[in-house]
Design an enzyme around this catalytic site. Structure first.
Site, mmCIF file in Angstrom:
data_model
loop_
_atom_site.group_PDB
_atom_site.id
_atom_site.type_symbol
_atom_site.label_atom_id
_atom_site.label_comp_id
_atom_site.label_asym_id
_atom_site.label_seq_id
_atom_site.Cartn_x
_atom_site.Cartn_y
_atom_site.Cartn_z
ATOM 1 N N TYR B 39 41.428 43.805 36.076
ATOM 2 C CA TYR B 39 41.688 44.612 34.834
ATOM 3 C C TYR B 39 42.669 43.712 33.999
ATOM 4 O O TYR B 39 42.896 42.734 34.249
ATOM 5 C CB TYR B 39 42.736 45.861 35.205
ATOM 6 C CG TYR B 39 44.184 45.546 35.520
ATOM 7 C CD1 TYR B 39 44.471 45.018 36.867
ATOM 8 C CD2 TYR B 39 45.238 45.866 34.728
ATOM 9 C CE1 TYR B 39 45.851 44.780 37.065
ATOM 10 C CE2 TYR B 39 46.600 45.568 35.061
ATOM 11 C CZ TYR B 39 46.924 45.050 36.149
ATOM 12 O OH TYR B 39 48.058 44.979 36.442
ATOM 13 N N ARG B 58 41.295 34.912 31.036
ATOM 14 C CA ARG B 58 42.061 35.477 32.401
ATOM 15 C C ARG B 58 40.736 36.421 33.135
ATOM 16 O O ARG B 58 40.843 36.137 34.301
ATOM 17 C CB ARG B 58 43.157 35.867 32.022
ATOM 18 C CG ARG B 58 43.898 36.155 33.617
ATOM 19 C CD ARG B 58 45.335 36.682 33.568
ATOM 20 N NE ARG B 58 45.326 37.804 32.592
ATOM 21 C CZ ARG B 58 46.644 38.310 32.359
ATOM 22 N NH1 ARG B 58 47.801 37.838 32.643
ATOM 23 N NH2 ARG B 58 46.535 39.516 31.451
ATOM 24 N N ARG B 106 29.768 52.215 51.097
ATOM 25 C CA ARG B 106 30.960 51.669 51.787
ATOM 26 C C ARG B 106 30.979 50.593 53.064
ATOM 27 O O ARG B 106 30.366 51.025 54.132
ATOM 28 C CB ARG B 106 32.231 52.793 52.449
ATOM 29 C CG ARG B 106 33.611 52.231 52.649
ATOM 30 C CD ARG B 106 34.318 53.597 52.967
ATOM 31 N NE ARG B 106 35.817 52.769 53.264
ATOM 32 C CZ ARG B 106 36.077 52.283 54.292
ATOM 33 N NH1 ARG B 106 35.199 52.131 55.400
ATOM 34 N NH2 ARG B 106 37.183 51.761 54.493
ATOM 35 N N LYS B 154 44.259 39.000 38.918
ATOM 36 C CA LYS B 154 44.557 40.215 38.291
ATOM 37 C C LYS B 154 43.741 41.416 38.685
ATOM 38 O O LYS B 154 43.066 42.048 37.942
ATOM 39 C CB LYS B 154 44.793 40.238 36.719
ATOM 40 C CG LYS B 154 45.629 41.295 36.243
ATOM 41 C CD LYS B 154 45.914 41.091 34.690
ATOM 42 C CE LYS B 154 46.697 42.012 34.027
ATOM 43 N NZ LYS B 154 48.122 42.236 34.329
ATOM 44 N N GLU B 187 58.007 36.927 40.343
ATOM 45 C CA GLU B 187 57.891 37.472 39.024
ATOM 46 C C GLU B 187 58.227 38.681 39.037
ATOM 47 O O GLU B 187 58.610 39.168 40.307
ATOM 48 C CB GLU B 187 56.296 37.127 38.653
ATOM 49 C CG GLU B 187 55.246 37.928 39.351
ATOM 50 C CD GLU B 187 53.792 37.676 39.046
ATOM 51 O OE1 GLU B 187 53.636 37.286 37.649
ATOM 52 O OE2 GLU B 187 53.035 37.745 39.955
ATOM 53 N N LEU B 212 51.047 35.937 38.719
ATOM 54 C CA LEU B 212 49.949 36.082 37.726
ATOM 55 C C LEU B 212 50.123 35.060 36.574
ATOM 56 O O LEU B 212 51.169 34.916 36.126
ATOM 57 C CB LEU B 212 50.153 37.436 37.073
ATOM 58 C CG LEU B 212 48.937 38.018 36.268
ATOM 59 C CD1 LEU B 212 47.648 38.038 36.861
ATOM 60 C CD2 LEU B 212 49.290 39.076 35.266
#
Lengths: 292, 292
Positions: B39, B58, B106, B154, B187, B212
């Site tokens: 995301y 990114r 799945r 991310k 972070e 990140l």
């Protein structure tokens, strides 16, 4: 995108039984946005749920650990699980149960109040494939354990395990055995890992935040101890596994699948071993009495 | 469960603009079942997307790392993002973009072929709240970093960060600073962490799998260097932070928010510092020229 599924398949989502291909959750479900959800996979035999009370115990523990309230009683959950199995006409297969924290405005801070989303699906398993794995055994490769710090909670934080499984398959192995920073095997990407040492001692890693408290693992440990087999819970290394007499993996899908090779090294004779076979047999016998 | 949202809100999902409260994904979307998705969150100012090319760079990197193919060109993605902002009449706010691997049967093994699901939402931000944080500063507490081994990607493997943020808020702090096994700050739960040492040296942790690569972090680093400010990328401890002159956090939501307290210890004067203020100012100036 809607999946291609047989027209008769039914899913349960958020209080309703609906056609599987139409079953969805909202885009702001925290299961989707944060991986903020837990799940269970139970084996179904002769249309009955195996080790159900153990699965529900673990589900309740997972939810307690991340503070998602139970959306319904155990009795109600059991009823719906039975309905999903029945409506999908599953004789031998799996039921998948996922509970997310629910649909909430996106925020890293977990809201104090929520209404969990309950999702269930069920499908048949191909018994022949599992029988084949049991009769010839499977290969594993070791990979670094990149999962998060709370693998004891059965959440959908599954990308690391999924990546490891995929890497293992691309190397011609069935499963990845994950190795922690100290060089010890934690568990498989979606199974618990076991070895049988020289004198017939059965070893599997002790419980901690590093591994999932497998339902089948627990049932096997108890059953083996009841049979006066020599079992111990402690860490072991990939080298210990390569030097072992036998090795195997356990999960709800395939209890006690023999592992005959690790990182290209043959384990024992390179064929499924007698102790693994005995474990599978003991499990099958007690399993019949554990269906709900 | 459907959320309560203003009736005019629009979401983009899988090729369609739809009413937000009706927007969903299938229950077998891998984003929901495995956290198999990435995301981005972009700030919107005057209806324009800030640092867009850095966010798209990114995004593409994240998708490459976990082998999700880009479902549309950068141009098409930019067009849709603009539409979502426009249709939601966002002047100052955020756009949330999530891309999952898509809806697939799945399986831990990641399928070779997939059709990713693209989701976008946008909403206004309350500028007064951010201005307030900037003027008085925020508190942080340190917590163990329990996240997975690839925080440089991310993804929506966000439960550990979400739990840490929630714990921090329950202790009266705004953000959690996560501490690795060696005792260094990685972070914040959803922000990058910075300190300003005695001689005015600005320090933030070097890039690795542990943090990140923040877009705002990168823009601030470049801008500070261009202004001949003394900036260095290296690890620091909570003790370094407590002894620092100033500290701050960066994210797309609030670039350069002063941190005035860590674990109950006052940082510097306990008020927002001059260097943090200068960073915020530099960022604001270049930001105007970076909108798309």
């Amino acid at each position: 995108m809607k999946p291609r599924t047989p027209p008769g398949r039914i899913a349960y989502v958020d209080g309703r039984y609906s056609r599987h291909f139409e079953a969805g959750v909202h885009i702001e479900d925290r299961g989707l946005q944060f991986g903020d959800s837990v799940y269970e996979v139970c084996r179904v035999e002769y249309g009955a749920l195996c080790d159900l009370s153990e699965h529900l115990d673990r589900l309740e523990r997972s939810m307690r650990e991340i503070a998602i309230p139970m959306p319904m009683s155990r009795g109600a959950l059991t009823h719906v699980m039975g309905e999903v199995v029945r409506r999908n006409k599953v004789g031998y297969g799996l039921i998948y149960l996922q509970i997310t924290r629910g649909c909430l405005r996106r925020d890293f801070q977990i809201p104090a109040r929520c209404r969990p989303t309950v999702i269930m699906t069920a499908h048949e398993l191909d018994r022949a494939i599992i029988a084949q794995r049991r009769s010839v055994g499977v290969k594993v490769v070791t990979l670094p354990d990149e999962r998060w710090g709370r693998c004891d909670i059965k959440t959908t934080q599954l990308l690391a395990g999924s990546r490891a499984k995929t890497e293992a398959r691309s190397r011609g192995a069935f499963e990845a055995w994950l190795v922690d920073g100290e060089g010890f095997v934690t568990e498989g990407a979606s199974t618990n890992a076991w070895i049988v040492e020289g004198a017939g001692r059965i070893v599997t890693r002790n419980l901690s935040h590093a591994i999932l408290p497998g339902v089948t693992r627990r049932v096997v440990l108890e059953a083996a101890a009841a049979q006066k087999m020599d079992v111990i819970e402690r860490k072991f290394t990939p080298q210990d596994a390569a030097a072992a007499q036998e090795a195997f993996i356990t999960s709800a899908t395939g209890p006690a699948i023999p592992v005959v090779e690790i990182d290209g090294y043959r384990i024992g004779t390179g064929k499924p071993g007698a102790i693994t076979g005995k474990i599978a047999e003991i499990y099958a016998n007690i399993s019949i009495n554990r269906q709900t």
